[in-house]
Design an enzyme around this catalytic site. Structure first.
Site, short mmCIF file in Angstrom:
data_model
loop_
_atom_site.label_atom_id
_atom_site.label_comp_id
_atom_site.label_asym_id
_atom_site.label_seq_id
_atom_site.Cartn_x
_atom_site.Cartn_y
_atom_site.Cartn_z
N HIS A 1 18.01 -21.12 -15.95
CA HIS A 1 18.60 -20.74 -14.47
C HIS A 1 18.96 -21.96 -13.83
O HIS A 1 19.30 -21.99 -12.80
CB HIS A 1 17.82 -19.54 -13.92
CG HIS A 1 16.57 -19.87 -13.40
ND1 HIS A 1 15.43 -19.75 -14.02
CD2 HIS A 1 16.13 -20.61 -12.18
CE1 HIS A 1 14.42 -20.10 -13.45
NE2 HIS A 1 14.78 -20.56 -12.14
N ASP B 1 14.34 -18.72 -21.02
CA ASP B 1 14.90 -19.24 -19.87
C ASP B 1 14.89 -20.70 -20.24
O ASP B 1 14.11 -21.37 -19.45
CB ASP B 1 14.02 -18.72 -18.89
CG ASP B 1 14.86 -18.98 -17.43
OD1 ASP B 1 15.98 -20.08 -17.48
OD2 ASP B 1 14.56 -18.51 -16.56
N SER C 1 10.04 -24.25 -11.57
CA SER C 1 11.07 -23.90 -12.71
C SER C 1 11.54 -25.09 -13.57
O SER C 1 11.98 -25.82 -13.02
CB SER C 1 12.28 -22.94 -12.09
OG SER C 1 12.09 -21.71 -11.99
N1 ARG Z 1 12.59 -15.57 -10.43
C1 ARG Z 1 12.67 -16.78 -10.87
C2 ARG Z 1 12.83 -17.90 -9.91
O1 ARG Z 1 12.62 -17.60 -8.68
C3 ARG Z 1 13.86 -16.81 -11.78
C4 ARG Z 1 15.37 -16.59 -11.35
C5 ARG Z 1 16.41 -16.32 -12.16
N2 ARG Z 1 16.56 -15.36 -12.98
C6 ARG Z 1 16.98 -14.24 -12.57
N3 ARG Z 1 17.10 -13.18 -13.16
N4 ARG Z 1 17.90 -14.09 -11.36
O2 ARG Z 1 13.82 -18.48 -9.65
N1 ASP Z 2 11.69 -18.89 -10.56
C1 ASP Z 2 10.80 -19.90 -9.68
C2 ASP Z 2 11.82 -21.09 -9.66
O1 ASP Z 2 12.98 -21.25 -10.17
C3 ASP Z 2 9.63 -20.29 -10.04
C4 ASP Z 2 8.76 -19.28 -9.24
O2 ASP Z 2 9.00 -19.04 -8.17
O3 ASP Z 2 7.49 -19.11 -9.76
O4 ASP Z 2 11.19 -22.24 -9.25
#
Ligand code: ARG
Ligand code: ASP
Length: 724
Positions: free
Chosen positions: A92, A228, A658
């Site tokens: 991502h 990921d 991330s």
């Molecule tokens: N929750 C994670 C973060 O805050 C991953 C986001 C990307 N994945 C998704 N399914 N949108 O960045």
């Molecule tokens: N998914 C988050 C990021 O893209 C990581 C987190 O918030 O734990 O940085």
């Protein structure tokens, strides 16, 4: 007698056992530590299992592992995993680059991408990575002679002058970039001395069926089955220094890179995450926290629920709209889900009650002490300020999420830009030129926009805004509403029919003949008026009070931070995250003992296979991966016929972490961080060791996908892979 002695002995024995027990299963600890301050953590880290010298993690000589970590793009982390500058980060985090390089013929989301040699490594325009070479405390140079209670407007202007001078001096002396940031709410200042590389190339990218498996459904959740990750490479000029893209640039000769350990881990093992957490707020008052869980989060969730409902309806009905809104939906849904976890977690933990207890104690101390004369007034002051601002914080949140949540209203901001060009006093030719450029910049927006979808979003979000902010509606809104028989749907239909900005056809046909004399037309366009009316309203009725509040709060929070540190002189505080390099440590740990679910600490490819759904966009396992699974063709990456996929640990991470390297006790790479568990997303305000978990891709899964799925074994040959 005998008995009493025996009892007291047994009590001592139990305490002794308890001490050993505690030592053996050292509990997870919150904290995102500044690398140069890690020496203060050494004892505890060693007790928990660290096997390398702190000096290896970070030092001033340039030989620390900090040199193998990068700030990737604007808000992710990446790690160097070969002497030739190979970068590992999240899927991502590489998404934007993949999108820019993709086309219908070369759809990297559907098919993935694996360079077969250096020539096939694709330049990513605009992408940069930054290495942090050194971090130094410059507090004395920035704050000397400034009284704590000096108000921020004056204080900031002094600080700005000093910061600029010190940065320039350090940059000149080191030949690198110097960037000073405030820490502990402006009570300390540290400089990061860094190098930013700007020729970064796209090397490996699994298809969405691996890299985004589970999509938004599994986002922010454990158990998780997403591969990921993605792979890039740093390129440098002939001198190994940063250079603009050139075909003659060479793979960066990396002085430090991570060794990779594939021998696995077990529950309780020591881990560290090294990277760039973005924003946390651990030290705020219960009053400020209340704004988060009772105003900002619920309003954002409410507005986004409505918007996502509409988007989902249209996306399900049309492949074209699906493609247009996929990336936008991911962004909107990411916050939407995180805040729900956050509100829940803060409540489950009684974070407010705990903060209130802490505040009672603080007040007692503040009333009794004499060192900081202002301390006793802070909590009452912050309380009054926060309570006094409830209403404007509420109104502003509805404007941001409901009104500006409508894409056509955002287009009103573009209209304003066009209008301001039209009002420039420049000659006709230059005007035509500037205008054409401004309009062209706008056209890109329509590539990922659908007017029918947005019209329905308008209907639901405008209704919400009218219901929730009826006392402060802009006059233009009320008039327009009345003019349409108080029917928001009819109002919406008229707007989307008439506004130049509502459809790509309307915009293009106007743009084709646009001239400066159109300014009246733009100024009367409903998109512009919607935007302008709410912007003016905000400026007059909300921002003055809101700005006074934030300025006051910032001032008091800075002093409150200082006072908290003064009160607990022996405690080692860690600064809130601010997108600077930090290390956090913890253990591999399931979501268990007193957490809400008995989840193991690990998932496998078999678990992902169990979710396989050929009819689902996000749970469809790619055919080739199924084949590898069926043949158990895991190469050297599997363990007794299973393929480890993801794992959780108790490291205190945040957004920005991330892509961060997850390291074992020897500082070797065992995974790549990408998310947190739902129950623990409140860790940005309150860290609970029982509930907060970071989620990582197992490095063995990454290597398996690169080699067996991607057929890019040549990349693995560059890496240093250890077993034991
Ligand atoms: N929750 C994670 C973060 O805050 C991953 C986001 C990307 N994945 C998704 N399914 N949108 O960045
Ligand atoms: N998914 C988050 C990021 O893209 C990581 C987190 O918030 O734990 O940085």
């Amino acid at each position: 007698m005998q008995k009493v002695v025996w009892t007291s002995l047994s009590v001592k024995y139990c305490l002794f056992l308890a001490a050993i027990f505690h030592f053996g299963t050292a509990t997870a600890k919150e904290g995102m530590w500044l690398p140069p301050k890690l020496k203060e953590q050494e004892k505890e880290m060693k007790a928990q299992g660290l096997q390398i010298a702190i000096d290896r993690i970070y030092n001033e000589k340039g030989t620390g592992l900090n040199n193998a970590i990068v700030l990737f793009g604007k808000g992710c982390t990446g790690e160097i995993i070969s002497p030739k500058g190979l970068i590992l980060t999240n899927h991502h985090c590489g998404y934007g680059s993949a999108q820019a390089l993709s086309s219908p013929e070369k759809d990297y989301f559907a098919n993935g991408y694996w360079a077969k040699n250096h020539q096939e490594e694709l330049p990513c325009k605009g992408l940069t990575v930054t290495f942090i070479r050194r971090i130094e405390d410059v507090t004395d140079r920035i704050l000397t002679g400034i009284d704590d209670t000096l108000r921020d407007a004056v204080r900031d202007s002094i600080i700005k002058v000093r910061t600029t001078a010190v940065e320039a001096e350090i940059a000149k002396a080191t030949g690198m970039d110097a960037n000073i940031k405030p820490f502990f709410k402006g009570n300390q200042f540290w400089v990061a001395i860094s190098e930013t590389y700007r020729d970064i190339r796209f090397v490996g990218f699994p298809p969405n069926g691996i890299g985004a498996f589970g999509g938004d459904v599994e986002n922010w959740m454990w158990p998780r089955h997403t591969g990921d990750f993605s792979i890039f490479r740093v390129y440098a000029g002939a001198d190994n220094k940063p250079a603009d893209y050139a075909p003659t640039n060479k793979p960066y000769d990396a002085p430090q890179y991570f060794n990779i350990n594939i021998s696995g881990y077990k529950e309780g093992d020591f881990t560290m995450v090294y990277g760039f957490p973005g924003t946390t707020n651990q030290y705020i008052s219960s009053f400020a926290l209340k704004h988060v869980y009772s105003i900002a989060d619920p309003i954002s969730i409410e507005a986004r629920t409505r918007k996502l409902d509409v988007w989902t309806k249209y996306m399900t009905g049309s492949r074209d709209i699906f493609i247009k809104y996929t990336s936008k939906r991911a962004g909107v849904a990411n916050g939407w889900k995180k805040w729900q976890g956050e509100v829940l977690g803060l409540k489950l933990n009684n974070a407010t009650g705990k903060k209130q207890n802490y505040e009672k104690n603080f007040q007692k101390w503040a009333d009794a002490q004499r060192t900081l004369p202002y301390a006793a007034d802070l909590l009452p002051g912050m309380r009054a300020a926060a309570e006094g601002a409830d209403k404007v914080v509420y109104e502003d949140q509805y404007i941001k999420e409901a009104v500006f949540g409508i894409e056509l209203v955002q287009q009103g901001a573009a209209a304003e830009r066009i209008l301001s060009v039209m009002r420039l006093k420049i000659d006709a030719r230059k005007m035509q030129d500037t205008l054409a450029k401004t309009i062209a910049a706008q056209e890109a927006f329509y590539k990922n926009y659908d007017p029918s979808t947005d019209r329905d979003v308008f209907k639901t979000l405008m209704t919400l805004y009218f219901n929730k902010c009826s006392e402060t509606l802009p006059a233009y809104y009320i008039d327009a509403y009345k003019a349409h028989n108080q029917d928001i749907a009819a109002w919406a239909d008229a707007i989307y029919k008439n506004s130049i900005f509502a459809t790509v056809e309307q915009f293009k046909s106007w743009a084709a003949t646009a001239t400066q004399t159109d300014s009246a037309r733009i100024a009367n366009d409903p998109a512009f008026r919607l935007y302008d009316a709410v912007a003016q309203n905000r400026k007059q009725k909300i921002l003055p009070a809101l700005n006074t509040f934030t300025t006051n709060m910032r001032y008091m929070e800075r002093l409150y931070m200082k006072a908290q540190m003064e009160k607990e002189k022996n405690k080692i505080f860690y600064p809130d995250a601010n997108l600077t390099l930090r290390l956090t440590y913890g253990q591999i740990k399931g979501l268990d003992p007193d957490g809400p679910a008995k989840y193991s600490y690990q998932t496998t490819l078999g678990d992902a296979m169990a979710l396989d759904d050929p009819n689902s966009e996000i749970f469809k396992v790619p055919a080739k991966l199924k084949e590898l699974y069926n043949k158990k063709d895991y190469g050297r990456w599997g363990v007794n016929g299973t393929m480890p996929l993801a794992f959780i640990a108790s490291n205190h991470t945040s957004g920005g972490n991330s892509g961060s390297p997850v390291l074992n006790a020897k500082g070797e790479l065992i995974g790549t961080n990408f998310d947190r568990a739902y129950e623990g997303t409140m860790s940005d305000y309150y860290y609970d060791p029982a509930r907060c978990r970071n989620i990582s891709v197992d490095i063995r899964y990454t290597l398996f996908i690169i080699e067996k799925f991607g057929g890019a074994g040549w990349l693995i040959d560059e890496m240093n892979i250890l077993k034991k």
